[in-house]
Design a protein around this motif. Structure first.
Motif, PDB file in Angstrom:
ATOM      1  N   GLU A  48      33.353  -8.125   0.178  1.00 64.60           N
ATOM      2  CA  GLU A  48      32.062  -7.432   0.146  1.00 64.60           C
ATOM      3  C   GLU A  48      31.434  -7.437  -1.252  1.00 64.60           C
ATOM      4  OE1 GLU A  48      32.572  -3.345   1.222  1.00 64.60           O
ATOM      5  OE2 GLU A  48      30.420  -3.022   1.501  1.00 64.60           O
ATOM      6  N   TRP A  49      32.291  -7.390  -2.290  1.00 64.68           N
ATOM      7  CA  TRP A  49      31.742  -7.272  -3.648  1.00 64.68           C
ATOM      8  C   TRP A  49      31.837  -8.547  -4.468  1.00 64.68           C
ATOM      9  CZ3 TRP A  49      28.797  -3.699  -2.778  1.00 64.68           C
ATOM     10  CH2 TRP A  49      29.186  -2.554  -2.080  1.00 64.68           C
ATOM     11  N   CYS A  50      32.370  -9.605  -3.866  1.00 70.30           N
ATOM     12  CA  CYS A  50      32.500 -10.839  -4.653  1.00 70.30           C
ATOM     13  C   CYS A  50      31.153 -11.541  -4.770  1.00 70.30           C
ATOM     14  CB  CYS A  50      33.530 -11.774  -4.029  1.00 70.30           C
ATOM     15  SG  CYS A  50      33.630 -13.349  -4.905  1.00 70.30           S
ATOM     16  N   LEU A  51      30.773 -11.854  -6.000  1.00 68.56           N
ATOM     17  CA  LEU A  51      29.465 -12.449  -6.279  1.00 68.56           C
ATOM     18  C   LEU A  51      29.519 -13.960  -6.270  1.00 68.56           C
ATOM     19  CD1 LEU A  51      28.735 -10.304  -9.435  1.00 68.56           C
ATOM     20  CD2 LEU A  51      28.192  -9.763  -7.072  1.00 68.56           C
ATOM     21  N   ASP A  66      26.191 -17.029   1.356  1.00 67.41           N
ATOM     22  CA  ASP A  66      26.349 -15.767   0.633  1.00 67.41           C
ATOM     23  C   ASP A  66      27.769 -15.221   0.685  1.00 67.41           C
ATOM     24  OD1 ASP A  66      23.833 -15.740  -0.242  1.00 67.41           O
ATOM     25  OD2 ASP A  66      23.057 -14.314   1.232  1.00 67.41           O
ATOM     26  N   HIS A  74      31.634 -15.318  -0.368  1.00 68.38           N
ATOM     27  CA  HIS A  74      32.518 -15.833  -1.419  1.00 68.38           C
ATOM     28  C   HIS A  74      33.866 -15.181  -1.240  1.00 68.38           C
ATOM     29  CE1 HIS A  74      28.767 -17.175  -3.205  1.00 68.38           C
ATOM     30  NE2 HIS A  74      28.318 -15.956  -3.024  1.00 68.38           N
ATOM     31  N   ASN A  85      32.560  -7.102 -10.834  1.00 69.03           N
ATOM     32  CA  ASN A  85      32.065  -6.210  -9.778  1.00 69.03           C
ATOM     33  C   ASN A  85      33.171  -5.506  -9.014  1.00 69.03           C
ATOM     34  OD1 ASN A  85      29.623  -5.227  -8.743  1.00 69.03           O
ATOM     35  ND2 ASN A  85      29.786  -6.519  -6.910  1.00 69.03           N
ATOM     36  N   GLY A  86      34.350  -5.470  -9.589  1.00 68.60           N
ATOM     37  CA  GLY A  86      35.449  -4.793  -8.893  1.00 68.60           C
ATOM     38  C   GLY A  86      35.820  -5.452  -7.571  1.00 68.60           C
ATOM     39  N   ASN A 101      22.639  -0.152  -2.293  1.00 73.35           N
ATOM     40  CA  ASN A 101      23.780   0.180  -3.147  1.00 73.35           C
ATOM     41  C   ASN A 101      23.393   1.090  -4.301  1.00 73.35           C
ATOM     42  OD1 ASN A 101      25.621  -1.185  -1.610  1.00 73.35           O
ATOM     43  ND2 ASN A 101      25.458  -3.104  -2.776  1.00 73.35           N
ATOM     44  N   PRO A 138      20.134  -9.641  -0.071  1.00 74.05           N
ATOM     45  CA  PRO A 138      21.546  -9.266   0.096  1.00 74.05           C
ATOM     46  C   PRO A 138      22.471  -9.813  -0.984  1.00 74.05           C
ATOM     47  CG  PRO A 138      20.628 -10.029   2.180  1.00 74.05           C
ATOM     48  CD  PRO A 138      19.579 -10.268   1.145  1.00 74.05           C
ATOM     49  N   ASP A 139      22.249 -11.073  -1.408  1.00 77.52           N
ATOM     50  CA  ASP A 139      23.149 -11.643  -2.418  1.00 77.52           C
ATOM     51  C   ASP A 139      23.000 -10.927  -3.757  1.00 77.52           C
ATOM     52  OD1 ASP A 139      20.537 -12.791  -2.567  1.00 77.52           O
ATOM     53  OD2 ASP A 139      21.309 -14.357  -3.878  1.00 77.52           O
ATOM     54  N   LYS A 157      24.446  -6.974  -3.507  1.00 76.81           N
ATOM     55  CA  LYS A 157      25.900  -6.807  -3.601  1.00 76.81           C
ATOM     56  C   LYS A 157      26.414  -6.844  -5.035  1.00 76.81           C
ATOM     57  CE  LYS A 157      28.682 -10.027  -1.945  1.00 76.81           C
ATOM     58  NZ  LYS A 157      29.210 -11.193  -1.188  1.00 76.81           N
ATOM     59  N   ARG A 158      25.551  -7.213  -5.978  1.00 78.23           N
ATOM     60  CA  ARG A 158      25.990  -7.216  -7.380  1.00 78.23           C
ATOM     61  C   ARG A 158      26.209  -5.808  -7.917  1.00 78.23           C
ATOM     62  NH1 ARG A 158      22.283 -11.771 -10.336  1.00 78.23           N
ATOM     63  NH2 ARG A 158      22.915 -13.499  -8.993  1.00 78.23           N
ATOM     64  N   LEU A 159      25.676  -4.842  -7.201  1.00 76.05           N
ATOM     65  CA  LEU A 159      25.866  -3.468  -7.649  1.00 76.05           C
ATOM     66  C   LEU A 159      26.906  -2.823  -6.744  1.00 76.05           C
ATOM     67  CD1 LEU A 159      25.162  -1.057  -9.370  1.00 76.05           C
ATOM     68  CD2 LEU A 159      23.217  -0.610  -7.911  1.00 76.05           C
ATOM     69  N   ASN A 160      28.125  -2.757  -7.218  1.00 78.35           N
ATOM     70  CA  ASN A 160      29.187  -2.103  -6.465  1.00 78.35           C
ATOM     71  C   ASN A 160      29.005  -0.589  -6.646  1.00 78.35           C
ATOM     72  OD1 ASN A 160      31.581  -0.882  -5.692  1.00 78.35           O
ATOM     73  ND2 ASN A 160      32.847  -2.624  -6.320  1.00 78.35           N
ATOM     74  N   PRO A 161      28.663   0.130  -5.564  1.00 72.26           N
ATOM     75  CA  PRO A 161      28.333   1.547  -5.730  1.00 72.26           C
ATOM     76  C   PRO A 161      29.480   2.390  -6.278  1.00 72.26           C
ATOM     77  CG  PRO A 161      28.274   0.914  -3.404  1.00 72.26           C
ATOM     78  CD  PRO A 161      28.506  -0.330  -4.175  1.00 72.26           C
TER      79      PRO A 161
END
Ligand code: SF4
Ligand code: SF4
Ligand code: SF4
Ligand code: SF4
Lengths: 141, 502
Positions: free
Chosen positions: A9-12, A51, A53, A133-134, B183, B434-435, B438-442
């Motif tokens: 979910e958080w992988c860029l 989208d 990754h 991004n954790g 997010n 969306p892409d 998702k760069r902002l991890n809440p």
């Protein structure tokens, strides 16, 4: 045991983890020296599709099939971590054939390389440490 | 039109080829498509014309090979016809359009906070060490009861009007879902919950996933009435009627249809692809009496359980306007100064309309006190609160609490590139792609917001302790704690403070 997991979910898809991995397993302490002009071969790989990754690396299986398949005794466990003795590896490719995660690949020196959870450089795996991004975590699951 | 490009790129991307390892992280991270790997030259190259100086690539480059610099290409120097004046004309001559801008005005107006100094105790009155002695940062917002009611035995009957309780005098101000991402909203909601303060939905409704943060949510009702329904009003801890916004007083809003997709459309309760237009005025409010009707309609709808905030932009007659609002049944007045941010506004309005928050606050507080109605309402100010010192000064000028938005976004990674209106925020904040979202991890965002507010709260305690004050309540309106520096008589008079040295 603690393993490296990806929160997809958080992988860029930035691929920074691959470079941090390469740096960690190189003899250098500086990213420029480690990577400049090199063919980057990291132990972890980001697969991209649109989208989505996703990071792949060794799962450090409880009952590692790669160790069973290894003909030279190069693959073995150090504690719970599956490691490779590059001196012993004869690059027969048996482990590549059996690993369901594609976690082994040819190294620059022509033998196998794989993720060893940065045990030799101590502490937290560098891919996890540098992920912006954790998305990569090092935890018990 | 002619083939001449009158605009020279404002920023240049400088890449140190002794450091660049061609990892292509910058290429993947720049939504403005500035960087790419050139096969022919075998190295990374960049297209400066597209760079908005958001610093995303600079922050993520693993070798620190990048920097963005302001171009030194110079037009013939002219103190009157400055370069940006000229290029704005080129732009408009090209397009015939209104120039759009985002975030707060970058123009060099005086910042009154920077011209005020705070007092400290010496010798005659002891200062307080906040590490050893209790310091109260809790505040209650709402109208204060002025009468003491006693029962037949003469005992005081405790009675509190509808209010909200904040652990620290800082709230996150209105930013709609649509103008900022899911997010970003989630990070704000989670941070408000953990901190014991509030965030504000803005005018875009409340996403169904966030109803669970209701007790830390202020729900806004603006002129477009987007997403307003009984459950929405019920969900919030307080209701806010948005009459105006500091960045664009007197005008409405326009979220283009392209951004009204999926959840944004559902949350706003308007069809996908339709433009979300917030009219400039509320079409049912043309007087304080009309405002009173809406306030009581909202109170009626929520059983008189929640305080109602009226948010107005700081404009010339703000004191008289606030006096009217304080008599209209509102519990809290929020004043938004001209430096406040926005997701999109005409640059001509943002850069020229409204007045500074500091002056508006000082004159409103004074007017309400003079008229004996200060206790009717709490005052919340916003419009570029940049630090804990700004907060202390605002409270000393008479605010009960502050609203922050730009500083919260900066905590989330915003670099004030001021191109929110383009919808390609590289930091995942002002975008619905969306892409990018998702760069902002809440979870990371929440941590950063909580850290910022905790840091500021600690600094507020330190500053208050230095003055020998141990509660926000005792600092509120305590203008004796402020001195002006480099201000003229009139400015000092409006701020109600003395000059340094007096
Ligand atoms: S560093 Fe993190 S975000 Fe970037 S590709 Fe690797 S796992 Fe994904
Ligand atoms: S290399 Fe493959 S099989 Fe071996 S431990 Fe890792 S994941 Fe398991
Ligand atoms: S991120 Fe830095 S090192 Fe990587 S390609 Fe871009 S400039 Fe080069
Ligand atoms: S727009 Fe942002 S990410 Fe792209 S080149 Fe400019 S500073 Fe870097």
């Amino acid at each position: 045991m603690k393993r490296v997991y990806i929160n997809e979910e958080w992988c860029l898809g930035c691929h920074l983890c691959e470079y941090n991995c390469f740096l960690s397993n190189s003899k250098e302490s500086d990213m420029v020296l480690a990577c400049m002009g090199k063919n980057i071969k990291s132990n972890l790989h980001i697969e991209d599709s649109g989208d989505i990754h996703f990071a792949f690396n060794c799962r450090h299986c409880k009952d590692p099939i790669c160790i069973k398949a290894c003909i030279s005794g190069a693959l073995h466990k150090e504690g719970e971590v599956v490691v490779i003795d590059k001196e012993k590896c004869v690059f027969c490719g048996s482990c590549i054939l059996v690993c369901p995660y594609g976690a082994l690949m040819e190294s620059e020196s022509g033998v196998m390389q794989k993720c060893e959870l940065c045990i030799s450089s101590g502490g937290v795996p560098k891919c996890v440490e540098g992920c912006p991004n954790g998305a990569l975590v090092f935890e018990e699951r | 039109m002619s083939g001449i490009n009158y605009l020279f790129p404002e920023y240049e991307v400088k890449r140190d080829y002794d450091r660049c390892i061609a990892c292509r992280v910058c290429e993947r991270q720049c939504a403005n498509e500035v960087h790419h790997f050139d096969d022919k030259r075998g190295k990374m190259v960049s297209d400066d014309t597209k760079c908005v100086c958001c610093q995303r690539c600079v922050s993520l480059c693993p070798t620190r090979a990048l920097k963005i610099v302001k171009t030194d290409n110079t037009f013939k120097t002219n103190a009157n016809w400055r370069e940006n004046m000229i290029t704005n004309i080129y732009r408009q001559a090209d397009t015939g359009g209104v120039l759009l801008a985002s975030m707060g005005t970058p123009k060099e107006y005086p910042v009154y906070f920077d011209k005020m100094l705070i007092n400290a105790s010496q010798v005659t009155n002891p200062s307080i060490d906040p590490l050893r002695e209790p310091m109260e940062t809790r505040v209650f917002l709402g109208s204060k009861e002025t009468k003491i009611i006693r029962d037949s035995d003469g005992r005081i009957v405790p009675h509190l009007n509808q209010h909200i309780e904040l652990s620290t005098p800082i709230m996150f101000s209105a930013m709609s879902y649509g103008s900022i991402s899911y997010n970003a909203h989630r990070a704000l909601a989670m941070a408000a919950e953990e901190l014991g303060t509030f965030y504000n939905t803005g005018e875009g409704g409340l996403h169904e996933d966030f109803y669970k943060y209701g007790k830390n949510t202020i729900v806004q009702v603006a002129s477009g009435r987007f997403g307003v329904k009984p459950e929405y009003l019920e969900a919030g801890a307080a209701l806010e009627i948005k009459m105006g916004q500091g960045a664009k007083p007197g005008i409405g809003g326009h979220l283009p249809g392209a951004k009204i997709v999926g959840d944004v459309s559902r949350t706003r309760m308007i069809p996908e692809g339709s433009d979300a237009i917030s009219p400039a005025p509320h079409h049912d409010i043309y007087s304080i009496e009309d405002l009173r009707q809406l306030i009581f309609a909202l109170k009626e709808a929520t059983d008189y359980k929640k305080p109602v905030i009226v948010k107005v932009a700081a404009v010339h007659n703000i004191a008289a306007i606030a006096s009217g609002i304080a008599r209209s049944g509102a519990d809290i007045i929020s004043i938004d100064g001209f430096r406040g941010g926005t997701g999109a506004a005409p640059a001509a309005i943002r850069d020229n309309v409204g007045i500074p928050m500091e002056l508006a606050l000082a004159s409103v507080d004074k007017r309400l006190r003079d008229e004996g109605i200060r206790n009717n309402v709490s005052l919340v100010v916003g419009g570029s609160i940049r630090s804990s010192a700004d907060i202390v000064k605002a409270i000393a000028l008479g605010a009960d609490a502050v609203y922050i938005a730009t500083s919260a976004l900066i905590a989330l990674g915003c670099h004030l590139c001021r191109t929110c209106h383009l919808g390609r925020c590289n930091w995942g904040i002002a975008t619905q792609r969306p892409d990018l979202v998702k760069r902002l991890n809440p979870n990371i965002g929440k941590e950063r917001l909580v850290n910022l507010i905790n840091a500021w709260t600690n600094e507020i305690k330190e500053i208050m302790g230095g003055m020998g004050i141990n509660s926000i309540e005792a600092l509120k309106g305590n203008r004796a704690m402020l001195r002006g520096i480099g201000l003229n008589e009139k400015e000092l008079e409006i701020l109600g403070i003395k000059h340094a040295g007096e």
